[in-house]
Scaffold this motif. Structure first.
Motif, mmCIF file in Angstrom:
data_model
loop_
_atom_site.group_PDB
_atom_site.id
_atom_site.type_symbol
_atom_site.label_atom_id
_atom_site.label_comp_id
_atom_site.label_asym_id
_atom_site.label_seq_id
_atom_site.Cartn_x
_atom_site.Cartn_y
_atom_site.Cartn_z
ATOM 1 N N GLU A 217 24.234 -20.808 -32.348
ATOM 2 C CA GLU A 217 23.727 -21.162 -31.031
ATOM 3 C C GLU A 217 22.530 -20.291 -30.633
ATOM 4 O OE1 GLU A 217 25.511 -20.627 -26.494
ATOM 5 O OE2 GLU A 217 26.790 -20.377 -28.240
ATOM 6 N N TYR A 397 17.891 -27.098 -18.245
ATOM 7 C CA TYR A 397 16.439 -27.127 -18.221
ATOM 8 C C TYR A 397 15.982 -26.049 -17.249
ATOM 9 C CZ TYR A 397 11.570 -28.269 -17.763
ATOM 10 O OH TYR A 397 10.196 -28.169 -17.773
ATOM 11 N N ALA A 445 11.995 -24.488 -20.946
ATOM 12 C CA ALA A 445 13.137 -24.443 -21.866
ATOM 13 C C ALA A 445 14.110 -25.575 -21.568
ATOM 14 C CB ALA A 445 13.859 -23.097 -21.736
ATOM 15 N N ARG A 447 17.870 -27.312 -23.396
ATOM 16 C CA ARG A 447 18.844 -27.254 -24.476
ATOM 17 C C ARG A 447 20.075 -28.080 -24.119
ATOM 18 N NH1 ARG A 447 20.170 -22.035 -26.547
ATOM 19 N NH2 ARG A 447 21.976 -23.071 -27.490
ATOM 20 N N ASP A 449 24.251 -28.373 -25.557
ATOM 21 C CA ASP A 449 25.303 -27.765 -26.367
ATOM 22 C C ASP A 449 26.577 -28.592 -26.209
ATOM 23 O OD1 ASP A 449 24.089 -24.977 -27.194
ATOM 24 O OD2 ASP A 449 23.650 -25.212 -25.058
ATOM 25 N N ASP A 464 17.827 -27.114 -28.991
ATOM 26 C CA ASP A 464 17.054 -26.520 -27.906
ATOM 27 C C ASP A 464 15.575 -26.559 -28.246
ATOM 28 O OD1 ASP A 464 16.113 -23.409 -28.464
ATOM 29 O OD2 ASP A 464 17.803 -24.016 -29.710
ATOM 30 N N GLU A 466 11.615 -25.084 -26.690
ATOM 31 C CA GLU A 466 10.851 -24.287 -25.748
ATOM 32 C C GLU A 466 9.358 -24.564 -25.949
ATOM 33 O OE1 GLU A 466 11.769 -20.200 -26.266
ATOM 34 O OE2 GLU A 466 13.781 -20.356 -25.424
ATOM 35 N N SER A 525 11.497 -25.132 -31.656
ATOM 36 C CA SER A 525 12.612 -26.066 -31.530
ATOM 37 C C SER A 525 13.660 -25.770 -32.591
ATOM 38 C CB SER A 525 12.130 -27.515 -31.657
ATOM 39 O OG SER A 525 11.471 -27.715 -32.893
#
Length: 989
Positions: A217, A397, A445, A447, A449, A464, A466, A525
């Motif tokens: 992660e 976000y 950013a 992501r 999960d 994720d 950025e 990424s």
């Protein structure tokens, strides 16, 4: 026997350490925790937060396993029920950041024998965790003396040391290899990767410091991770205030240091500060059990005072811009949560400069005023969805902004002038800042999960992305926009542009013009997947892979470095070999990749001008400004050609400046450890760590054309690539002066032209490959807080060796991350293997607290560490006439024009010994008392109680020219902060 077993089981449950026979892995996301265990098959298990009313119920599977993922950290009531009837009494469990509490409810119906050790129901030994992490709560930190910032908390963890440039070194890494998260938002500085956005200490709730073995992660780091979460609101209205005061009257003066001639080298006796922070905060429900808020505003008044190293300029600063921050939590229902974080850490500092007479202690007229702006606004929106009992997700976000603005009143009229012949290298012109900078960095950013429970397998996967954008404008002050640096020399010395110092010249001036303007973007990424398999009741295996991609763009918006398909596998195990939840053997092996900082985009791929011109010094011209006397160099004849090989002011064709098949920087890590409890409150552990860094991305000067044009002079210039490996460059392949194709150059054996003393081409050579290994043994002993006392101590033996510190290099004091001086030519690191700058062979860390009674608590911390190695860098080599950093020192015939006639001595890393051991002892006394509905806490903390002011860093340069000994060699360039005291008064209602 049966009674003893039940008592033991009850105690384990109370502490949150007892494990189900098939309990699932201890894994949680980076903003919360989780809870798992075993109960009767088909039973229902409910967790409820008394603070927020959050309630969630799951049903145990056929084996009796249950699990709650993505739980906000805090205290919960855990209750089992069967056929609608409660089984036993509710159990209090603490869910901590990044961890999984494992509680076996079994078939017990009477838990009267449970003994809770104080309020600590956090897992001391998490037998399902394979990572190396240290959890520290705000309550723990309030009991001991600890500087009020996230990095100081990280320094409590084993294997973490203070590095240069204001950063921390994790496990031998450089300071630019770490990552920092607040509520899941990456707030790491991506321009240089040194520093991060932060919030006041009181705004934090809990920290987790990851020093190794972290899951897929996490990525984009080969150092460590600081993971923190902030305060949140509850169903109870609360408000309060906290005053933190650091008066200069309670600070010891800094020691003054003098060079070998008795002249001031580092004047620090006037370096003091007044700092006052007052934060007011409030929290509570907007809608009970549904919507909560937490808000803080901090008033700040910071007034630093200091002199320059020579004691000739006095600086008086002021920063009073406040902080604001808020957190909103919306429990839409028990299956859907939404949280919003926003804060501003924007700070502005104004510093007046005055002429100063240190000998008399008198301050003259104001000579300049400097302005600095850093920080910015940050926000993140996070959704948590418990979509089914076995499938959950999180989505985030957010935006992270950091300004980099520096200027001064004198910038337009005054050039920067530095005299490097004098102790402390003072600025003698009418500006004290060398660079005018106007930069703004913005991270976007996003992501996702997911967690999916499939029997004995817990699948975790996500992605994720950025987008990191830097707007940048920078240049040197003055009408000529040049920075003048004066160096001592001797006739016959060859300068870095190839010019030879003529007879009668004993000092020269380097006039450097460096400018860059533009907007630069990098896209990072990744996606990952991980399986956590409970193989047996006592053995857990996890295996995952993270796939990364980095895309760096130039000033025109085009991709110039793209590295993708970076596969980072990670494997781990945890074995509860006794089956009682009190001891484990664990290990992991993994690969970690590091992105390229945005500073490389700016300096490598923008309209970058770096022009250096060298002149003989014909003396100094004095002039008056604002009642003060300053100096500027009188330039004599130019020595050698103008050098703009590192940037001519245009956005160049990067195909000829960047390796077309560039490989990433990555590190492999192996950890094997053991951890166990003894008694009810004590735990101890040991782990062995091995890290190896692979590759470097750095600039090299390719001067040889032998592979192209049969040794004709020319070369390609400075290129970004992997030193010691092949580089693929677009260049002139048929020697007609036109770039027409790609060529591969194996820089392990080629790329640098060699000439004899008469200038004849005699061949070429390559670069050594970058190497860095870190080996460590860490021993830890912990005694849990029981409302009376707590104790934690660690000892780390480590060895960091190789020839490269990392993307940041403190050997030469050069802070350009990713563009160090380590590989500019093949001789900088030639035969330079040895102990690296962050090699602190021994570290001892201790912290503890003791409650004298219900009102008074004493606390202490100790950080003792051995010294770092001292090098003896020369400025030449026995292989060619290059004058640049090396591990070779000229000891005879040093002024001979024929470099082959000079005699050199190899002085490998650590030749100069080590800096001394340092001992940083802190002490605190805390008074607490409740008055009706108010809780008062008063804490006096003293830092560096022994007032040690030993050198942390020294000047490693033995020579300032070939055969010219540096008179400041081994003199300190950084020292321990003198003793100071801090008073904290807080009232909460």
């Amino acid at each position: 026997m049966k009674g003893k077993s039940f008592r033991k089981s009850g105690l384990c449950v109370a502490m949150g350490i007892c494990l189900a026979s098939m309990a699932l892995p201890a894994l949680a996301a980076n903003t919360d925790g989780s809870l798992s265990g075993r109960v009767a098959a088909g039973a229902e298990v409910t967790v409820r937060s008394a603070d927020t009313g959050f309630t969630r119920t799951v049903k145990a599977d056929a084996q009796g396993n249950y699990r709650f993922p993505f739980l906000p950290i805090g205290t919960y009531q855990l209750q089992a029920s069967k056929d609608g009837q409660a089984v036993g009494a509710p159990i209090q469990v603490v869910v901590s950041l990044g961890n999984e509490a494992n509680v076996n409810l079994g078939g017990a119906t009477d838990l009267a024998a449970v003994q809770v050790i104080g309020s600590r129901v956090i897992t001391p030994v998490d037998v399902r965790s394979t990572e190396s992490a240290t959890n520290i709560t705000k309550a723990e930190l309030e009991r001991v003396p600890i500087a009020r910032d996230a990095q100081s908390v990280a320094l409590l963890a084993p294997g973490v040391i203070q590095g240069q440039y204001g950063g921390a070194s994790f496990g031998g890494s450089s300071v630019s290899e770490n990552a920092v998260y607040i509520n899941g938002l990456n707030v790491t500085d991506f321009y240089k990767r040194v520093g991060f956005s932060s919030v006041p200490f009181g705004f934090f709730k809990e920290f987790q410091v990851k020093t190794g073995g972290y899951s897929v992660e996490f990525g984009r780091t080969t150092g460590g991770v600081i993971n923190a979460v902030t305060q949140s609101g509850t169903n109870e209205f609360k408000y309060g205030a906290e005053l933190v005061w650091e008066p200069k009257s309670l600070q010891s003066g800094g020691d003054n240091h003098y060079d070998r001639s008795g002249d001031p080298f580092r004047i620090a006796s006037r370096d003091k500060r007044d700092r006052t922070n007052l934060n007011v905060h409030a929290s509570g429900p907007i809608v009970k059990d549904k919507l909560f808020f937490y808000a803080m505003y901090e008033f700040r008044d910071y007034r630093p005072e200091s002199t320059n190293d020579a004691g000739s300029t006095f600086f008086k600063g002021k920063a009073d811009k406040g902080f604001w921050g808020t957190k909103l939590d919306w429990q839409i229902n028990d299956s859907h949560l939404l949280e919003f974080l926003a804060f501003s850490d924007k700070n502005e500092t104004t510093t007046d400069n005055y002429q100063y007479d240190f000998a008399r202690g008198s301050r003259g007229a104001r000579s300049n005023t400097q302005y600095s702006e850093v920080g910015g606004t940050n926000w993140a929106l996070t959704y948590t969805g418990y979509l089914t009992e076995n499938f959950s997700m999180k989505a985030l976000y957010g935006e992270n902004k950091r300004d980099r603005i520096a200027s001064s009143l004198n910038d337009q009229d005054c050039a920067a002038v530095q005299d490097r012949r004098v102790a402390g290298n003072p600025q003698i012109g009418c500006v004290s800042s060398a660079l005018i900078e106007n930069g703004a960095d913005k991270r976007e950013a996003a992501r996702l999960d997911f967690e999916w429970q499939l029997g004995d397998h817990l699948l975790r996967f996500g992605l994720d992305r950025e987008v990191n954008t830097s707007d940048n404008e920078s240049f040197y002050p003055g009408p000529s926009r040049k920075f003048y640096q004066i160096y001592p020399t001797v006739p016959g010395t060859t300068l870095e542009n190839g010019g030879v110092v003529p007879a009668g010249v004993n000092a020269y001036v380097r006039a450097r013009q460096q400018e860059v303007t533009g907007t630069f973007e990098t896209i990072n990424s990744a996606y990952y997947i991980e399986d956590n398999w409970q193989v047996t009741p006592d053995l857990m295996l996890n295996g995952g892979v993270r796939v990364e991609a980095f895309n760096n763009k130039n000033g025109a918006g085009s991709t110039y470095i793209k590295i993708d398909d970076m596969i980072a596998p990670r494997l781990g195990f945890a074995w509860d070999f006794r089956g009682d939840g009190r001891a484990k053997v664990f290990g992991n092996i993994g690969r970690y990749f590091l992105p390229i900082v945005n500073q490389i985009n700016v300096k490598q791929a923008g309209a970058f001008l770096d022009e250096r011109t060298f002149y003989a010094l014909q003396g100094l011209e004095a002039f008056q400004r604002n009642g003060a006397t300053y100096y500027r160099p009188i330039l004599g004849a130019q020595i050698g050609p103008i050098d703009n090989s590192q940037g001519d002011g245009t956005v160049q064709d990067q195909r000829s400046k960047v390796d077309g098949d560039i490989d990433p920087v990555y590190q492999d890590e192996v950890i094997l450890g053991y951890q166990a409890m003894f008694g009810d409150a004590w735990s101890w552990g040991v782990r062995g760590i091995y890290r190896r860094l692979h590759n470097a991305i750095d600039d090299m000067e390719i001067t040889s054309n032998d592979i192209l044009c049969n040794g004709e002079p020319g070369g390609i210039g400075y290129v970004m690539g992997n030193p010691g490996k092949k580089v693929k460059l677009y260049t002139d392949t048929n020697c007609d002066g036109v770039k027409d194709g790609y060529v591969d150059i194996d820089t392990s054996r080629a790329g640098w032209a060699l000439y004899d003393a008469k200038g004849n081409y005699v061949g070429e050579r390559g670069w050594v490959k970058p190497k860095r290994t870190y080996r460590a043994l860490e021993f830890m002993l912990d005694r849990a807080w029981d409302d009376k006392w707590a104790f934690n101590v660690s000892y780390t033996w480590s060895k960091s060796e190789g020839n490269v510190e990392g993307p940041s290099n403190s050997d030469f004091g050069f802070d350009n991350t990713g563009r160090t001086e380590s590989f500019d030519d093949p001789f900088v690191n030639l035969n330079g293997d040895g102990a690296l700058p962050n090699d602190r062979r021994h570290q001892i860390k201790l912290r503890g607290a003791y409650a004298i009674n219900d009102n008074w608590t004493v606390g202490a911390t100790l950080n003792a560490q051995s010294g770092r190695p001292i090098n003896a860098f020369g400025l030449g080599n026995p292989f060619d006439p290059t004058v640049y950093h090396s591990f070779y020192v000229c000891v005879a015939n040093c002024t001979a024009k024929d470099f082959a006639q000079r005699t050199y001595e190899l002085r490998q890393r650590g030749y100069g010994g080590r800096t001394p051991w340092t001992f940083d002892l802190g002490a605190s006394l805390t008074y607490q008392r409740s008055f009706g509905g108010a809780d008062l806490r008063v804490k006096l903390a003293v830092y560096n109680l022994l007032n040690q002011q030993r050198a942390l860093e020294v000047d490693d340069s033995y020579e300032t020219g070939v055969g010219v000994v540096n008179e400041f060699y081994r003199l300190g360039t950084g020292y321990q902060t003198p003793r100071y005291a801090q008073l904290t008064v807080s009232v909460d209602f």
